[in-house]
Enzyme design. Structure first.
Site, PDB file in Angstrom:
ATOM      1  N   ARG A 143     -39.840   5.466 -32.965  1.00 35.83           N
ATOM      2  CA  ARG A 143     -39.701   4.031 -33.244  1.00 35.83           C
ATOM      3  C   ARG A 143     -38.731   3.319 -32.298  1.00 35.83           C
ATOM      4  NH1 ARG A 143     -38.731   4.352 -39.488  1.00 35.83           N
ATOM      5  NH2 ARG A 143     -38.376   6.535 -38.970  1.00 35.83           N
ATOM      6  N   GLY A 199     -38.866  20.712 -40.294  1.00 30.69           N
ATOM      7  CA  GLY A 199     -38.043  20.198 -41.393  1.00 30.69           C
ATOM      8  C   GLY A 199     -36.564  20.438 -41.166  1.00 30.69           C
ATOM      9  N   ASP A 234     -28.428  10.856 -35.709  1.00 31.08           N
ATOM     10  CA  ASP A 234     -28.761   9.426 -35.686  1.00 31.08           C
ATOM     11  C   ASP A 234     -28.020   8.646 -36.758  1.00 31.08           C
ATOM     12  OD1 ASP A 234     -30.029  10.314 -37.943  1.00 31.08           O
ATOM     13  OD2 ASP A 234     -32.040   9.686 -37.359  1.00 31.08           O
ATOM     14  N   LYS A 237     -11.965  -4.647  -7.553  1.00 30.70           N
ATOM     15  CA  LYS A 237     -12.578  -3.317  -7.693  1.00 30.70           C
ATOM     16  C   LYS A 237     -11.733  -2.301  -6.949  1.00 30.70           C
ATOM     17  CE  LYS A 237     -14.802  -1.129  -4.926  1.00 30.70           C
ATOM     18  NZ  LYS A 237     -15.582  -0.470  -3.884  1.00 30.70           N
ATOM     19  N   SER A 286      -5.651 -19.407   2.015  1.00 29.93           N
ATOM     20  CA  SER A 286      -6.959 -19.591   1.395  1.00 29.93           C
ATOM     21  C   SER A 286      -8.091 -19.351   2.366  1.00 29.93           C
ATOM     22  CB  SER A 286      -7.080 -21.018   0.859  1.00 29.93           C
ATOM     23  OG  SER A 286      -6.127 -21.192  -0.153  1.00 29.93           O
ATOM     24  N   SER A 305      -4.519 -20.010   6.667  1.00 31.42           N
ATOM     25  CA  SER A 305      -5.771 -20.238   5.933  1.00 31.42           C
ATOM     26  C   SER A 305      -6.975 -20.145   6.849  1.00 31.42           C
ATOM     27  CB  SER A 305      -5.803 -21.636   5.335  1.00 31.42           C
ATOM     28  OG  SER A 305      -4.670 -21.849   4.594  1.00 31.42           O
TER      29      SER A 305
HETATM   30  C1  UD1 Z   1     -33.540  13.177 -44.790  1.00 34.96           C
HETATM   31  C2  UD1 Z   1     -33.245  13.867 -46.122  1.00 34.96           C
HETATM   32  C3  UD1 Z   1     -33.204  12.805 -47.214  1.00 34.96           C
HETATM   33  C4  UD1 Z   1     -32.150  11.769 -46.900  1.00 34.96           C
HETATM   34  C5  UD1 Z   1     -32.416  11.163 -45.524  1.00 34.96           C
HETATM   35  C6  UD1 Z   1     -31.255  10.304 -45.122  1.00 34.96           C
HETATM   36  C7  UD1 Z   1     -34.190  16.106 -45.997  1.00 34.96           C
HETATM   37  C8  UD1 Z   1     -35.313  16.967 -46.414  1.00 34.96           C
HETATM   38  N1  UD1 Z   1     -34.273  14.829 -46.393  1.00 34.96           N
HETATM   39  O1  UD1 Z   1     -34.844  12.645 -44.876  1.00 34.96           O
HETATM   40  O2  UD1 Z   1     -32.897  13.416 -48.456  1.00 34.96           O
HETATM   41  O3  UD1 Z   1     -32.122  10.759 -47.871  1.00 34.96           O
HETATM   42  O4  UD1 Z   1     -32.546  12.198 -44.538  1.00 34.96           O
HETATM   43  O5  UD1 Z   1     -31.543   9.608 -43.937  1.00 34.96           O
HETATM   44  O6  UD1 Z   1     -33.279  16.568 -45.366  1.00 34.96           O
HETATM   45  N2  UD1 Z   1     -34.643  16.876 -37.780  1.00 34.96           N
HETATM   46  C9  UD1 Z   1     -34.707  17.917 -36.899  1.00 34.96           C
HETATM   47  N3  UD1 Z   1     -35.714  18.822 -37.032  1.00 34.96           N
HETATM   48  C10 UD1 Z   1     -36.634  18.745 -38.000  1.00 34.96           C
HETATM   49  C11 UD1 Z   1     -36.554  17.670 -38.904  1.00 34.96           C
HETATM   50  C12 UD1 Z   1     -35.547  16.739 -38.779  1.00 34.96           C
HETATM   51  O7  UD1 Z   1     -33.871  18.038 -36.004  1.00 34.96           O
HETATM   52  O8  UD1 Z   1     -37.514  19.621 -38.039  1.00 34.96           O
HETATM   53  C13 UD1 Z   1     -33.554  15.907 -37.634  1.00 34.96           C
HETATM   54  C14 UD1 Z   1     -34.041  14.525 -37.225  1.00 34.96           C
HETATM   55  O9  UD1 Z   1     -34.008  14.383 -35.821  1.00 34.96           O
HETATM   56  C15 UD1 Z   1     -33.039  13.605 -37.908  1.00 34.96           C
HETATM   57  C16 UD1 Z   1     -32.615  14.382 -39.126  1.00 34.96           C
HETATM   58  O10 UD1 Z   1     -32.943  15.730 -38.884  1.00 34.96           O
HETATM   59  O11 UD1 Z   1     -31.897  13.395 -37.128  1.00 34.96           O
HETATM   60  C17 UD1 Z   1     -33.292  13.893 -40.417  1.00 34.96           C
HETATM   61  O12 UD1 Z   1     -34.679  14.021 -40.325  1.00 34.96           O
HETATM   62  P1  UD1 Z   1     -35.658  12.959 -40.942  1.00 34.96           P
HETATM   63  O13 UD1 Z   1     -37.039  13.376 -40.647  1.00 34.96           O
HETATM   64  O14 UD1 Z   1     -35.263  11.593 -40.526  1.00 34.96           O
HETATM   65  O15 UD1 Z   1     -35.390  13.129 -42.495  1.00 34.96           O
HETATM   66  P2  UD1 Z   1     -35.688  12.088 -43.627  1.00 34.96           P
HETATM   67  O16 UD1 Z   1     -37.110  12.186 -44.022  1.00 34.96           O
HETATM   68  O17 UD1 Z   1     -35.169  10.745 -43.265  1.00 34.96           O
HETATM   69 MG    MG Z   2     -34.629   9.750 -41.445  1.00 36.68          MG
END
Ligand code: UD1
Ligand code: MG
Length: 456
Positions: free
Chosen positions: A18, A83, A108, A337, A391, A409
């Site tokens: 995004r 995940g 993030d 600079k 100047s 100048s």
């Molecule tokens: C997650 C939480 C949720 C919480 C929310 C807050 C879980 C299962 N859920 O959901 O409870 O309310 O954050 O913003 O943890 N990432 C990886 N690898 C992966 C998946 C994610 O590095 O395989 C990283 C993403 O880059 C990100 C962070 O983990 O920085 C969170 O992932 P994201 O997919 O945004 O989780 P949410 O669905 O927002």
């Molecule tokens: Mg998120």
């Protein structure tokens, strides 16, 4: 708690589609520093001595950037995004190194403050196995809900897996948590992916730990500190919050900001007490200001050191390497600079000073310029103590003006000028009495003749 060691595992493998950017999301900057670097700073401020960054998308670019802002951090690649639970396990090697606490954070979420992290770590010190950082967003939609019972956290339910009743809960998972390291890998290895998204949820360790009879709790952080960034509008929102915090901190530490909402700080700006910053001033990275300085309106300053009681601007541009010693003045429409402006020296109007030294109490006249570049190389100009540069002079580097040297100048100075000498580098003026009037009459009659010819 201070004796407990801590590793922070920062998840940053996501693509961040995004943001619509060729740059990985977490490298987008807030106050001139990548957001993930803010996260690292907060972790360190909360006592983390180890940092493990889980990366995926844009791994090479990430490694290069991390080298700059956290050279001691280890990076781990999560090959497939399965995940948050799976992501933490990418750092298995670091987690098994024998730390006491593991702080899981998201790359993030740049406004997270050390206090919120320390509060979660404190719960571990008191015996909890897991302490989840919760918050209350204006709308809970999209967040995991924290399900509590008798002061204990019993589950985190993702939006997609919530019952209608659970969806009404306003207390949400900010995403970050502290986990006692001795339990971390065992709990994470038990996480499965039987849920609406088919992902390995980090959040499942809450129920798993509960089932083992371990203590799990939630702490609460402010909404702002848990703000996650997904697009550039949210990036700007986070920037505004960061700037607001920093302005307040500057004012409370003794800096006057006349219109604080128009002054922009960098992550590393240092300003001493009794400095006054007028409206519309921009600080880029690497600025240090001692006390009692006046930064007038519309100045753009980066990589500069400003001594006490200096005056800068209005409309001044100080670039990297500008070093203003006490009571120096750099006035309107001046650019400096890689140059030292020594004590009490004045560079007041419409001037460029680059690759130079301006000696103490020297005076640089309006429009004077150091010609430091021939299109290929840069050269140095040395201006001695108490020198006076008239100047509209051009000092063609390499060149030096001795102590007390005096430049007429409009000079173009190509040869060095000894101490106390007077140098003219321009044609001598010739004045012809009456010639001005004669010239005017000649031009007037020529113009009249032309007009008459055109009319006929
Ligand atoms: C997650 C939480 C949720 C919480 C929310 C807050 C879980 C299962 N859920 O959901 O409870 O309310 O954050 O913003 O943890 N990432 C990886 N690898 C992966 C998946 C994610 O590095 O395989 C990283 C993403 O880059 C990100 C962070 O983990 O920085 C969170 O992932 P994201 O997919 O945004 O989780 P949410 O669905 O927002
Ligand atoms: Mg998120």
């Amino acid at each position: 708690m201070s004796q407990r060691t801590c590793l922070s595992v920062i998840l940053a493998a996501g693509e961040g589609t995004r943001m619509k950017s060729a740059t990985p999301k977490v490298l987008h900057a807030i106050a001139g520093l990548p957001m993930v670097a803010h996260v690292v700073k907060a972790a360190e401020a909360a006592g983390a001595t180890g940092v493990a960054l889980v990366i995926g998308h844009g791994a090479d670019e990430m490694r290069k950037a991390v080298q700059k802002f956290a050279p001691k951090a280890e990076t781990f690649v999560q090959e497939k995004r399965l995940g948050t639970g799976h992501a933490v396990l990418a750092a298995r090697e670091a987690i098994s190194k024998g730390y006491d606490d593991i702080l899981v954070m998201f790359g993030d979420t740049p406004l997270i403050d050390a206090q919120a992290l320390s509060a979660a770590r404190q719960k571990l010190a008191e015996g909890a196995a897991v302490a989840v950082i919760g918050f209350r967003p204006p709308s809970p939609i999209g967040y995991g809900r924290l399900i509590e019972k008798d002061g204990h956290l019993i589950a985190i339910r993702e939006e997609k897996d919530c019952s209608e009743e659970e969806k009404k809960i306003g207390f949400c998972n900010a995403g970050m948590m502290a986990v006692a390291a001795k339990h971390a890998l065992r709990l994470l290895d038990k996480v499965g992916n039987k849920n609406a998204k088919g992902e390995f949820y980090l959040t499942d360790i809450v129920e798993i730990a509960g089932a083992e009879g371990l203590d799990v709790v939630a702490t609460e952080a402010s909404f702002e500190s848990a703000l996650g960034i997904n697009n550039r509008a949210e990036l700007a929102e986070a920037e505004a919050i960061w700037q607001g915090r920093r302005r307040r901190e500057a004012m409370l530490s003794g800096v006057t900001l006349i219109a604080p909402e128009t002054v922009y700080f960098s992550h590393d700006t240092e300003i001493g007490t009794d400095t006054i910053v007028e409206p519309n001033v921009w600080f880029g990275p690497g600025v240090k200001i001692a006390s009692g300085a006046k930064i007038h309106a519309f100045s753009h300053i980066e990589g500069a050191t400003i001594g006490s009681n200096c005056e800068v601007g209005p409309f001044a541009r100080l670039r990297p390497g500008a070093d203003l010693r006490n009571k120096a003045k750099v006035g309107n429409f001046c650019e400096v600079k890689q140059a030292t402006i020594e004590e009490g020296a004045k560079v007041n109007h419409l001037t460029y000073i680059g690759d130079a030294r301006v000696g103490a109490a020297a005076n640089i006249g309006a429009g004077a310029i150091t010609c430091n570049y021939d299109g290929y190389s840069k050269f140095f100009t040395d201006i001695g103590e108490g020198a006076f540069v008239g100047s509209n002079s051009s000092l063609v580097a390499p060149v030096s003006i001795g102590k007390g040297g005096y430049i007429a100048s409009g000079s173009v100075i190509t040869e060095s000028v000894p101490d106390d000498a007077l140098a003219f580098g321009r044609a001598r003026q010739k004045t012809i009495p009456g010639k001005g009037k004669e010239l005017r009459e000649r031009f007037a009659s020529a113009a009249a003749a032309k007009k008459k010819a055109a009319a006929e």
